[in-house]
Design a protein around this motif. Structure first.
Motif, PDB file in Angstrom:
ATOM      1  N   GLU A   1       0.832  -1.139  -0.065  1.00  0.00           N
ATOM      2  CA  GLU A   1       0.037  -0.002   0.064  1.00  0.00           C
ATOM      3  C   GLU A   1       0.877   0.978  -0.136  1.00  0.00           C
ATOM      4  N   TYR A   2       0.665   1.982  -1.081  1.00  0.00           N
ATOM      5  CA  TYR A   2       1.260   3.232  -1.216  1.00  0.00           C
ATOM      6  C   TYR A   2       0.185   4.434  -1.145  1.00  0.00           C
TER       7      TYR A   2
ATOM      8  N   CYS B   1      -4.047  -9.340 -16.416  1.00  0.00           N
ATOM      9  CA  CYS B   1      -3.878 -10.770 -16.969  1.00  0.00           C
ATOM     10  C   CYS B   1      -4.396 -11.663 -15.750  1.00  0.00           C
ATOM     11  N   TYR B   2      -4.823 -11.292 -14.559  1.00  0.00           N
ATOM     12  CA  TYR B   2      -5.302 -12.203 -13.304  1.00  0.00           C
ATOM     13  C   TYR B   2      -6.558 -13.085 -14.022  1.00  0.00           C
TER      14      TYR B   2
ATOM     15  N   VAL C   1      -6.639   3.302  -9.243  1.00  0.00           N
ATOM     16  CA  VAL C   1      -5.458   3.129  -9.471  1.00  0.00           C
ATOM     17  C   VAL C   1      -4.928   1.830  -9.338  1.00  0.00           C
ATOM     18  N   GLY C   2      -3.894   1.218 -10.193  1.00  0.00           N
ATOM     19  CA  GLY C   2      -3.568  -0.233 -10.230  1.00  0.00           C
ATOM     20  C   GLY C   2      -2.300  -0.660 -10.901  1.00  0.00           C
ATOM     21  N   ASN C   3      -2.245  -1.847 -10.652  1.00  0.00           N
ATOM     22  CA  ASN C   3      -1.128  -2.498 -11.753  1.00  0.00           C
ATOM     23  C   ASN C   3      -1.544  -2.905 -12.616  1.00  0.00           C
TER      24      ASN C   3
ATOM     25  N   SER D   1      -2.104  -6.037  -4.444  1.00  0.00           N
ATOM     26  CA  SER D   1      -2.022  -7.326  -4.164  1.00  0.00           C
ATOM     27  C   SER D   1      -3.498  -7.940  -4.133  1.00  0.00           C
ATOM     28  N   ARG D   2      -4.380  -7.074  -3.899  1.00  0.00           N
ATOM     29  CA  ARG D   2      -5.696  -7.293  -3.942  1.00  0.00           C
ATOM     30  C   ARG D   2      -6.764  -7.104  -5.049  1.00  0.00           C
ATOM     31  N   LEU D   3      -5.923  -6.697  -6.137  1.00  0.00           N
ATOM     32  CA  LEU D   3      -6.782  -6.377  -7.122  1.00  0.00           C
ATOM     33  C   LEU D   3      -7.491  -7.499  -7.942  1.00  0.00           C
TER      34      LEU D   3
END
Length: 319
Positions: free
Chosen positions: A22-23, A163-164, A156-158, A137-139
Protein backbone atom coordinates in the motif's frame (compact mmCIF):
# COMPACT_ATOMS: atom_id res chain seq x y z
CA UNK A 1 -3.66 12.13 6.30
CA UNK A 2 -4.14 14.66 9.06
CA UNK A 3 -5.21 18.22 8.18
CA UNK A 4 -1.60 19.45 8.23
CA UNK A 5 -0.61 16.78 5.69
CA UNK A 6 1.13 14.52 8.23
CA UNK A 7 0.10 10.96 9.06
CA UNK A 8 -1.13 9.94 12.49
CA UNK A 9 1.40 8.26 14.79
CA UNK A 10 -0.83 5.19 15.02
CA UNK A 11 -0.95 4.74 11.26
CA UNK A 12 2.80 5.21 10.92
CA UNK A 13 3.49 2.78 13.76
CA UNK A 14 1.18 0.20 12.23
CA UNK A 15 2.73 0.60 8.79
CA UNK A 16 6.22 -0.01 10.14
CA UNK A 17 5.21 -3.45 11.31
CA UNK A 18 3.14 -4.58 8.34
CA UNK A 19 4.69 -5.67 5.05
CA UNK A 20 2.26 -4.59 2.36
CA UNK A 21 2.06 -3.00 -1.03
CA UNK A 22 0.00 0.00 0.00
CA UNK A 23 1.36 3.35 -1.09
CA UNK A 24 -0.28 6.72 -0.58
CA UNK A 25 -1.37 8.51 -3.73
CA UNK A 26 -0.10 12.10 -4.12
CA UNK A 27 -2.70 14.82 -4.56
CA UNK A 28 -1.29 15.74 -7.97
CA UNK A 29 -1.77 12.18 -9.23
CA UNK A 30 -5.38 12.15 -8.04
CA UNK A 31 -6.07 15.43 -9.84
CA UNK A 32 -4.42 14.26 -13.07
CA UNK A 33 -6.28 10.95 -13.05
CA UNK A 34 -9.71 12.45 -12.44
CA UNK A 35 -9.36 15.45 -14.75
CA UNK A 36 -10.18 13.63 -18.05
CA UNK A 37 -13.43 12.34 -16.51
CA UNK A 38 -14.61 15.39 -14.57
CA UNK A 39 -17.84 15.52 -16.58
CA UNK A 40 -18.77 11.99 -15.46
CA UNK A 41 -19.18 12.84 -11.77
CA UNK A 42 -22.28 15.06 -11.86
CA UNK A 43 -25.09 13.67 -9.72
CA UNK A 44 -23.03 10.67 -8.59
CA UNK A 45 -22.89 9.11 -5.13
CA UNK A 46 -19.13 8.56 -4.92
CA UNK A 47 -17.54 5.98 -2.64
CA UNK A 48 -13.90 5.89 -1.52
CA UNK A 49 -13.73 2.36 -0.17
CA UNK A 50 -9.93 1.96 0.11
CA UNK A 51 -8.74 5.33 1.35
CA UNK A 52 -8.68 5.48 5.14
CA UNK A 53 -11.43 7.89 5.95
CA UNK A 54 -10.78 11.60 5.67
CA UNK A 55 -6.98 11.82 5.44
CA UNK A 56 -6.24 10.57 1.91
CA UNK A 57 -5.57 12.79 -1.11
CA UNK A 58 -8.73 11.36 -2.70
CA UNK A 59 -10.87 12.74 0.13
CA UNK A 60 -9.06 16.08 0.00
CA UNK A 61 -9.60 16.39 -3.74
CA UNK A 62 -13.23 15.28 -3.69
CA UNK A 63 -14.25 17.53 -0.83
CA UNK A 64 -12.30 20.45 -2.30
CA UNK A 65 -13.98 20.04 -5.70
CA UNK A 66 -17.33 18.70 -4.48
CA UNK A 67 -19.46 21.43 -6.04
CA UNK A 68 -17.37 21.73 -9.21
CA UNK A 69 -17.82 18.02 -9.86
CA UNK A 70 -21.50 18.22 -8.99
CA UNK A 71 -21.41 15.28 -6.58
CA UNK A 72 -24.61 14.05 -4.96
CA UNK A 73 -22.72 12.67 -1.95
CA UNK A 74 -19.29 11.50 -0.88
CA UNK A 75 -18.62 8.51 1.37
CA UNK A 76 -15.24 7.23 2.56
CA UNK A 77 -14.49 4.09 4.56
CA UNK A 78 -11.90 4.15 7.32
CA UNK A 79 -10.36 0.69 7.61
CA UNK A 80 -9.15 -0.75 10.90
CA UNK A 81 -6.69 -3.60 10.39
CA UNK A 82 -6.78 -4.57 14.06
CA UNK A 83 -10.53 -5.25 14.12
CA UNK A 84 -11.41 -8.76 15.30
CA UNK A 85 -7.77 -9.67 15.95
CA UNK A 86 -6.26 -11.00 19.16
CA UNK A 87 -4.89 -7.55 19.95
CA UNK A 88 -7.99 -5.53 19.12
CA UNK A 89 -9.13 -2.96 21.64
CA UNK A 90 -12.60 -1.49 22.32
CA UNK A 91 -11.97 1.37 19.88
CA UNK A 92 -10.62 -0.83 17.07
CA UNK A 93 -13.35 -0.73 14.46
CA UNK A 94 -14.00 0.88 11.14
CA UNK A 95 -15.70 4.19 10.48
CA UNK A 96 -17.71 5.83 7.74
CA UNK A 97 -17.06 9.43 6.75
CA UNK A 98 -19.78 11.26 4.84
CA UNK A 99 -19.78 14.66 3.18
CA UNK A 100 -22.73 16.42 1.54
CA UNK A 101 -20.99 19.58 0.40
CA UNK A 102 -21.52 21.29 3.76
CA UNK A 103 -21.21 18.83 6.64
CA UNK A 104 -18.64 16.14 7.39
CA UNK A 105 -20.05 13.43 9.66
CA UNK A 106 -18.40 10.31 11.07
CA UNK A 107 -20.05 7.13 12.31
CA UNK A 108 -18.61 3.97 13.86
CA UNK A 109 -19.36 0.56 12.35
CA UNK A 110 -19.20 -2.88 13.92
CA UNK A 111 -16.65 -4.36 11.53
CA UNK A 112 -13.28 -3.43 10.01
CA UNK A 113 -14.69 -0.97 7.48
CA UNK A 114 -12.78 -2.72 4.69
CA UNK A 115 -14.09 -2.78 1.12
CA UNK A 116 -15.07 -6.46 1.49
CA UNK A 117 -16.58 -6.14 4.99
CA UNK A 118 -20.37 -6.12 5.48
CA UNK A 119 -20.19 -2.33 5.76
CA UNK A 120 -18.05 -2.07 2.63
CA UNK A 121 -20.42 -4.23 0.57
CA UNK A 122 -23.45 -2.34 1.84
CA UNK A 123 -21.94 1.03 0.91
CA UNK A 124 -20.85 -0.32 -2.48
CA UNK A 125 -24.45 -1.32 -3.21
CA UNK A 126 -25.51 2.28 -2.53
CA UNK A 127 -22.80 3.94 -4.64
CA UNK A 128 -22.84 5.09 -8.27
CA UNK A 129 -19.07 5.44 -8.62
CA UNK A 130 -15.94 4.20 -6.85
CA UNK A 131 -12.62 6.04 -6.89
CA UNK A 132 -9.39 5.14 -5.12
CA UNK A 133 -6.12 3.28 -4.77
CA UNK A 134 -6.72 -0.30 -3.59
CA UNK A 135 -3.88 -2.55 -2.38
CA UNK A 136 -2.27 -3.85 -5.57
CA UNK A 137 -2.05 -7.37 -4.14
CA UNK A 138 -5.85 -7.47 -3.78
CA UNK A 139 -6.74 -6.31 -7.30
CA UNK A 140 -7.56 -9.86 -8.39
CA UNK A 141 -10.59 -9.86 -6.10
CA UNK A 142 -11.24 -6.12 -5.88
CA UNK A 143 -11.78 -5.43 -9.59
CA UNK A 144 -14.27 -8.30 -10.13
CA UNK A 145 -16.14 -7.11 -7.02
CA UNK A 146 -16.56 -3.67 -8.61
CA UNK A 147 -17.52 -5.16 -11.98
CA UNK A 148 -20.16 -7.39 -10.38
CA UNK A 149 -21.56 -4.43 -8.45
CA UNK A 150 -22.44 -2.52 -11.62
CA UNK A 151 -20.84 0.74 -10.45
CA UNK A 152 -18.64 3.11 -12.39
CA UNK A 153 -15.05 3.02 -11.18
CA UNK A 154 -11.76 4.81 -11.66
CA UNK A 155 -8.98 3.29 -9.57
CA UNK A 156 -5.21 3.17 -9.48
CA UNK A 157 -3.73 -0.27 -10.06
CA UNK A 158 -1.03 -2.41 -11.56
CA UNK A 159 -1.42 -3.16 -15.27
CA UNK A 160 -0.47 -6.79 -14.64
CA UNK A 161 -3.79 -7.20 -12.84
CA UNK A 162 -5.50 -7.25 -16.24
CA UNK A 163 -3.87 -10.66 -16.78
CA UNK A 164 -5.25 -12.18 -13.56
CA UNK A 165 -7.57 -15.15 -13.93
CA UNK A 166 -10.71 -13.35 -12.74
CA UNK A 167 -9.86 -9.99 -14.30
CA UNK A 168 -8.72 -10.92 -17.83
CA UNK A 169 -12.24 -11.87 -19.03
CA UNK A 170 -13.38 -8.36 -18.08
CA UNK A 171 -10.51 -6.87 -20.06
CA UNK A 172 -11.17 -9.11 -23.06
CA UNK A 173 -14.82 -8.01 -23.04
CA UNK A 174 -13.78 -4.36 -22.87
CA UNK A 175 -15.42 -3.93 -19.44
CA UNK A 176 -12.24 -2.71 -17.79
CA UNK A 177 -9.44 -0.79 -19.50
CA UNK A 178 -6.42 1.35 -18.74
CA UNK A 179 -7.65 4.93 -18.62
CA UNK A 180 -6.47 7.61 -21.03
CA UNK A 181 -2.76 8.24 -20.45
CA UNK A 182 0.44 8.99 -22.31
CA UNK A 183 1.65 5.41 -22.50
CA UNK A 184 3.89 5.78 -19.43
CA UNK A 185 3.33 3.11 -16.79
CA UNK A 186 5.16 4.25 -13.69
CA UNK A 187 4.20 6.64 -10.91
CA UNK A 188 5.56 8.08 -7.69
CA UNK A 189 3.76 7.25 -4.45
CA UNK A 190 4.25 8.44 -0.88
CA UNK A 191 5.68 5.88 1.53
CA UNK A 192 3.88 5.57 4.89
CA UNK A 193 7.19 5.67 6.79
CA UNK A 194 10.88 6.39 6.36
CA UNK A 195 12.43 3.32 4.67
CA UNK A 196 15.40 1.65 6.31
CA UNK A 197 16.44 -0.46 3.33
CA UNK A 198 16.49 1.91 0.37
CA UNK A 199 17.86 5.27 -0.64
CA UNK A 200 15.11 7.86 -1.02
CA UNK A 201 15.40 9.51 -4.42
CA UNK A 202 12.44 11.85 -4.13
CA UNK A 203 10.36 13.57 -1.47
CA UNK A 204 7.13 15.49 -1.72
CA UNK A 205 6.73 19.12 -0.70
CA UNK A 206 6.21 18.05 2.92
CA UNK A 207 9.43 16.06 2.99
CA UNK A 208 7.78 12.63 2.94
CA UNK A 209 9.69 9.84 1.15
CA UNK A 210 8.38 8.67 -2.22
CA UNK A 211 8.87 5.50 -4.24
CA UNK A 212 8.53 4.92 -7.97
CA UNK A 213 6.20 2.02 -8.74
CA UNK A 214 6.38 0.58 -12.25
CA UNK A 215 3.49 -0.64 -14.43
CA UNK A 216 1.02 1.66 -12.70
CA UNK A 217 -2.12 2.89 -14.43
CA UNK A 218 -5.64 4.11 -13.80
CA UNK A 219 -8.08 1.28 -14.48
CA UNK A 220 -11.68 2.07 -15.33
CA UNK A 221 -14.95 1.00 -16.87
CA UNK A 222 -15.65 4.55 -18.00
CA UNK A 223 -15.68 5.00 -21.77
CA UNK A 224 -12.09 5.60 -22.78
CA UNK A 225 -9.78 5.36 -25.79
CA UNK A 226 -6.54 3.52 -24.94
CA UNK A 227 -3.24 4.39 -26.58
CA UNK A 228 -2.70 2.24 -29.69
CA UNK A 229 0.05 1.75 -32.26
CA UNK A 230 0.43 0.12 -35.67
CA UNK A 231 3.00 -2.71 -35.74
CA UNK A 232 5.70 -2.32 -38.40
CA UNK A 233 8.03 -5.25 -37.69
CA UNK A 234 8.30 -7.94 -40.40
CA UNK A 235 8.14 -11.55 -39.27
CA UNK A 236 11.58 -13.00 -38.58
CA UNK A 237 11.81 -16.70 -37.69
CA UNK A 238 14.97 -16.04 -35.67
CA UNK A 239 13.25 -13.42 -33.56
CA UNK A 240 9.67 -14.64 -33.59
CA UNK A 241 10.29 -18.17 -32.40
CA UNK A 242 7.46 -20.70 -32.17
CA UNK A 243 6.53 -21.98 -28.71
CA UNK A 244 7.12 -25.64 -28.00
CA UNK A 245 4.02 -27.68 -28.86
CA UNK A 246 2.04 -24.64 -30.07
CA UNK A 247 1.50 -22.84 -33.36
CA UNK A 248 2.03 -19.52 -31.63
CA UNK A 249 5.01 -17.25 -32.29
CA UNK A 250 6.74 -15.25 -29.60
CA UNK A 251 7.14 -11.48 -29.58
CA UNK A 252 9.93 -10.54 -27.14
CA UNK A 253 8.76 -6.91 -27.15
CA UNK A 254 5.76 -5.06 -28.50
CA UNK A 255 7.97 -3.55 -31.21
CA UNK A 256 8.57 -7.09 -32.48
CA UNK A 257 4.93 -7.89 -33.17
CA UNK A 258 4.95 -8.95 -36.86
CA UNK A 259 2.67 -6.91 -39.07
CA UNK A 260 2.69 -9.67 -41.73
CA UNK A 261 1.84 -12.64 -39.49
CA UNK A 262 -1.72 -13.95 -39.62
CA UNK A 263 -1.53 -16.60 -36.90
CA UNK A 264 -1.62 -16.24 -33.13
CA UNK A 265 1.15 -14.51 -31.21
CA UNK A 266 2.38 -14.30 -27.63
CA UNK A 267 2.72 -10.60 -26.83
CA UNK A 268 4.49 -9.12 -23.78
CA UNK A 269 2.45 -7.42 -21.06
CA UNK A 270 3.73 -4.04 -22.28
CA UNK A 271 0.94 -4.10 -24.91
CA UNK A 272 -1.46 -3.30 -22.07
CA UNK A 273 -0.19 0.29 -22.13
CA UNK A 274 0.03 0.57 -25.95
CA UNK A 275 -2.27 -1.80 -27.81
CA UNK A 276 -1.39 -3.14 -31.31
CA UNK A 277 -4.01 -2.28 -33.92
CA UNK A 278 -5.60 -5.24 -35.67
CA UNK A 279 -5.15 -7.66 -32.78
CA UNK A 280 -7.52 -8.87 -30.08
CA UNK A 281 -6.82 -10.67 -26.77
CA UNK A 282 -7.95 -14.27 -26.43
CA UNK A 283 -6.00 -15.59 -23.45
CA UNK A 284 -2.98 -15.44 -21.18
CA UNK A 285 0.07 -17.70 -21.28
CA UNK A 286 1.93 -17.90 -18.00
CA UNK A 287 2.35 -19.52 -14.61
CA UNK A 288 -1.12 -18.97 -13.20
CA UNK A 289 -3.59 -21.75 -12.32
CA UNK A 290 -4.76 -23.50 -15.48
CA UNK A 291 -2.47 -21.43 -17.74
CA UNK A 292 -0.33 -22.91 -20.51
CA UNK A 293 3.33 -22.06 -19.95
CA UNK A 294 5.06 -20.70 -23.06
CA UNK A 295 8.42 -22.42 -23.65
CA UNK A 296 11.03 -22.17 -26.40
CA UNK A 297 13.50 -25.05 -26.64
CA UNK A 298 12.41 -26.12 -23.19
CA UNK A 299 13.05 -22.70 -21.61
CA UNK A 300 10.05 -21.06 -20.03
CA UNK A 301 9.27 -17.52 -21.20
CA UNK A 302 7.76 -14.64 -19.32
CA UNK A 303 4.01 -14.20 -19.16
CA UNK A 304 2.49 -13.48 -22.56
CA UNK A 305 -0.90 -12.31 -23.77
CA UNK A 306 -2.29 -14.60 -26.45
CA UNK A 307 -3.47 -12.44 -29.37
CA UNK A 308 -5.08 -13.22 -32.68
CA UNK A 309 -6.01 -11.20 -35.73
CA UNK A 310 -9.42 -9.59 -35.59
CA UNK A 311 -11.36 -6.47 -34.78
CA UNK A 312 -11.39 -5.41 -31.16
CA UNK A 313 -12.50 -2.04 -29.95
CA UNK A 314 -11.01 -1.52 -26.49
CA UNK A 315 -13.46 0.09 -24.09
CA UNK A 316 -16.42 -0.43 -26.42
CA UNK A 317 -18.45 -2.00 -23.62
CA UNK A 318 -17.34 0.51 -21.01
CA UNK A 319 -19.99 2.81 -19.57
Amino acid sequence: MTPDGSMSNRKISHSRHVVCDEYYTPYSMVAEGINPYRDRFAGRHVLLNTNDGDWSAFWQYMTGHYHELGLASLTSLEYCAEHATLFAGPADHGRIHRYDGVRHTVEDVMDSGGYDSPTGRRELARADMVVGNPPFSRLGEYLPLLADSDVLFLVVGNLNALCYTDVFPLFRQGRIMPAVHDGQTAAWFILPFEPDHATVRRRDNLGRPMIRVSRTAWLTNLRTKPVMFKPAHLYDSKVNRTYDGMTVVDCPSRNLIPCDWEGRIGAPASVLSRWPQGWRPVGVLGQGPGMVRPCIDGREQFRRLLLERGSWRPGLHAK
